[in-house]
Motif scaffolding. Structure first.
Motif, short mmCIF file in Angstrom:
data_model
loop_
_atom_site.label_atom_id
_atom_site.label_comp_id
_atom_site.label_asym_id
_atom_site.label_seq_id
_atom_site.Cartn_x
_atom_site.Cartn_y
_atom_site.Cartn_z
N THR A 55 43.62 52.56 55.72
CA THR A 55 43.55 50.51 55.65
C THR A 55 44.84 49.80 56.53
O THR A 55 44.88 49.39 57.53
CB THR A 55 43.62 50.19 54.66
OG1 THR A 55 42.60 50.20 53.31
CG2 THR A 55 43.97 48.78 54.53
N PRO A 106 40.03 41.62 53.07
CA PRO A 106 39.42 41.23 52.37
C PRO A 106 38.82 40.05 51.90
O PRO A 106 37.78 40.09 51.93
CB PRO A 106 39.86 42.05 50.66
CG PRO A 106 41.29 42.18 51.15
CD PRO A 106 41.96 42.00 52.48
N TYR A 123 41.19 37.18 45.64
CA TYR A 123 39.94 37.51 46.92
C TYR A 123 39.12 36.57 46.66
O TYR A 123 39.06 35.39 47.80
CB TYR A 123 39.64 38.77 46.76
CG TYR A 123 40.77 39.61 47.04
CD1 TYR A 123 42.12 38.78 47.69
CD2 TYR A 123 41.03 41.12 46.87
CE1 TYR A 123 43.19 40.49 47.25
CE2 TYR A 123 41.33 41.93 47.50
CZ TYR A 123 42.71 41.31 47.97
OH TYR A 123 43.68 42.20 48.15
N ASP A 152 33.68 48.46 42.05
CA ASP A 152 35.07 49.00 42.82
C ASP A 152 35.33 49.66 41.51
O ASP A 152 35.11 49.73 40.72
CB ASP A 152 35.75 47.97 43.73
CG ASP A 152 36.58 48.51 44.34
OD1 ASP A 152 37.74 49.07 44.37
OD2 ASP A 152 36.37 47.95 45.75
N LEU A 169 40.93 41.48 42.38
CA LEU A 169 39.53 40.47 42.97
C LEU A 169 39.45 39.43 43.03
O LEU A 169 38.85 38.76 43.65
CB LEU A 169 38.30 41.98 42.21
CG LEU A 169 37.16 41.66 42.91
CD1 LEU A 169 36.14 42.91 43.44
CD2 LEU A 169 36.12 40.58 41.96
N LEU A 227 35.70 47.25 48.68
CA LEU A 227 36.67 46.07 49.20
C LEU A 227 37.97 46.72 49.02
O LEU A 227 38.45 45.65 49.40
CB LEU A 227 36.16 45.26 48.03
CG LEU A 227 36.87 44.07 48.20
CD1 LEU A 227 36.25 43.47 49.29
CD2 LEU A 227 36.66 42.63 46.55
N HIS A 228 38.47 47.12 48.91
CA HIS A 228 39.47 48.04 48.59
C HIS A 228 39.81 48.95 49.71
O HIS A 228 41.19 48.50 50.09
CB HIS A 228 40.33 49.30 47.58
CG HIS A 228 39.01 50.06 47.48
ND1 HIS A 228 38.35 50.61 46.49
CD2 HIS A 228 39.04 51.87 48.21
CE1 HIS A 228 38.14 51.70 46.70
NE2 HIS A 228 39.07 52.06 48.02
N MET A 246 39.70 47.34 52.75
CA MET A 246 39.00 46.20 53.95
C MET A 246 41.04 45.98 54.10
O MET A 246 41.13 44.95 53.14
CB MET A 246 38.13 45.36 53.67
CG MET A 246 36.78 45.86 53.15
SD MET A 246 35.47 44.63 52.81
CE MET A 246 33.85 45.50 53.08
#
Length: 363
Positions: free
Chosen positions: A317, A266, A338, A287, A335, A260-261, A263
């Motif tokens: 990224t 996200p 998000y 993560d 997170l 996820l980090h 992306m």
């Protein structure tokens, strides 16, 4: 005044000593890279013990380089030398039994030798990295090459194969559904070379598991790994961006392990994932177990993740024209934000004991 100058001098000396020790550690890590890439550890292990001449002849390298590498490795404490007082080409070297899981056992969760491969891959793109820092651009993941891809995959493989089922068991209702439902569906998003996907399929023989990744070489290797595992009837791999999956659905579980980090968007990814779940489906995210908030100096986990971030994750990224320039250090509050922005009703941290990763359930 004298006390102040003395204190400042002491701190300067301590910092100089720190950089000196880190320079030694960096060179020793790259020397492990040499051993990994040239199969020197495997050759030495096969021979049980060897002189420089024996290692050179069996590994296909020059005898003088073999001697210097063996001496360096023993001075660094990586190898044992049986007879240090012997003539240089008569000395015998071996891998200590305690070091074997770290250097050679691909099934051990202590297998960290491949970390040197990842460091070598990072070193190989340093000129591009400097250009990205100046321009604000990035270094695309494929530019880091097979050393980063294989290094990360080899370190994660034994962890995935040994522990994935334990992570899912931390969600008892999901574990029960995957075991008792006829042909439940699992999506492994950001699957890399497929070891996490394979681990889920092995843990849940009823499940159909799909792996998706953006990297073409990773997907090619994932398909080969699935074939060797004999699981191609229940595993499928696709080269795709998560946003391209919108409209597909019916998943009981979506896993995002260590991805996820990395992306570029996200929140959009999590929103698409939410639309792909069955009504009672869940998202499992693993993560980094970084600190709740920024503090400096940081502990080893913070230092490790910032190291990866400045050299690899953030540049990779940024090569994707990101909406979010996240970096490796994905803190819990970030997170949760998000997930909230993506429309999830709940985010809970799972009771999984792991030194490096946190585990979250989104629903």
């Amino acid at each position: 005044m004298t006390t102040t100058i003395s204190t400042e001098t002491t701190k300067a000396e301590e910092f100089a000593e720190l950089l000196f020790q880190q320079a030694i550690a960096s060179m020793e890590m790259l020397s492990v890279y040499v051993g990994q890439k040239l199969d020197l550890y495997e050759t030495l292990d096969r021979l049980s013990s060897a002189t420089a001449i024996e290692l050179a002849d069996n590994a296909g390298i020059h005898r003088r380089y073999a001697r210097e590498w063996l001496e360096q490795q023993s001075v660094a404490g990586v190898l044992d030398v049986e007879d240090a007082d012997a003539e240089p080409y008569a000395r015998r070297y071996r891998i200590p039994a305690e070091h074997r899981p770290v250097l050679l056992d691909a099934d051990s969760t202590l297998y960290l030798g491949p970390l040197a491969l990842a460091m070598g891959g990072v070193a190989g793109v340093l000129p591009e990295l400097l250009a990205a820092y100046r321009s604000g651009g990035g270094v695309a993941y494929p530019r880091y090459g097979e050393d980063v891809r294989h290094g990360i995959a080899a370190m994660n493989r034994p962890v995935f194969l040994d522990q994935v089922s334990d992570w899912i068991v931390a969600m008892p209702d999901v574990d029960r559904r995957l075991r008792e439902t006829d042909r439940p569906r699992v999506l492994d998003l950001g699957c890399g070379v497929g070891w996490s996907t394979i681990a889920v399929a092995q843990a849940y023989p009823n499940a159909q598991v799909d792996g998706v990744d953006l990297d073409e070489d990773s997907i090619t290797e994932a398909k080969a790994n699935a074939a060797r595992s004999g699981l191609t009837d229940r595993i499928g791999f696709r080269l795709a961006d998560a946003s391209a999956l919108a409209g597909e659905g019916g998943y009981d579980l979506v896993c995002i392990f260590e991805a996820l980090h990395d992306m570029a968007n996200p929140v959009q990814v999590l929103s698409v994932v939410r639309s792909m779940l069955r009504n009672d489906g869940a998202v499992l995210i693993a993560d980094e177990r970084v600190a709740e908030r920024f503090t400096a100096p940081g502990d080893e986990i913070e230092r490790l993740n910032y190291g990866f971030s400045v050299l690899h994750c953030l540049p990779a990224t940024n090569a994707e024209s990101p909406v979010v320039e996240a970096g490796t250090v994905l803190r819990p509050d970030t997170l949760r934000r998000y997930a909230e922005d993506a429309g999830y009703a709940s985010v809970s941290e799972l009771p999984v004991d792991n030194d490096l990763w946190r585990f979250y359930r989104l629903g």
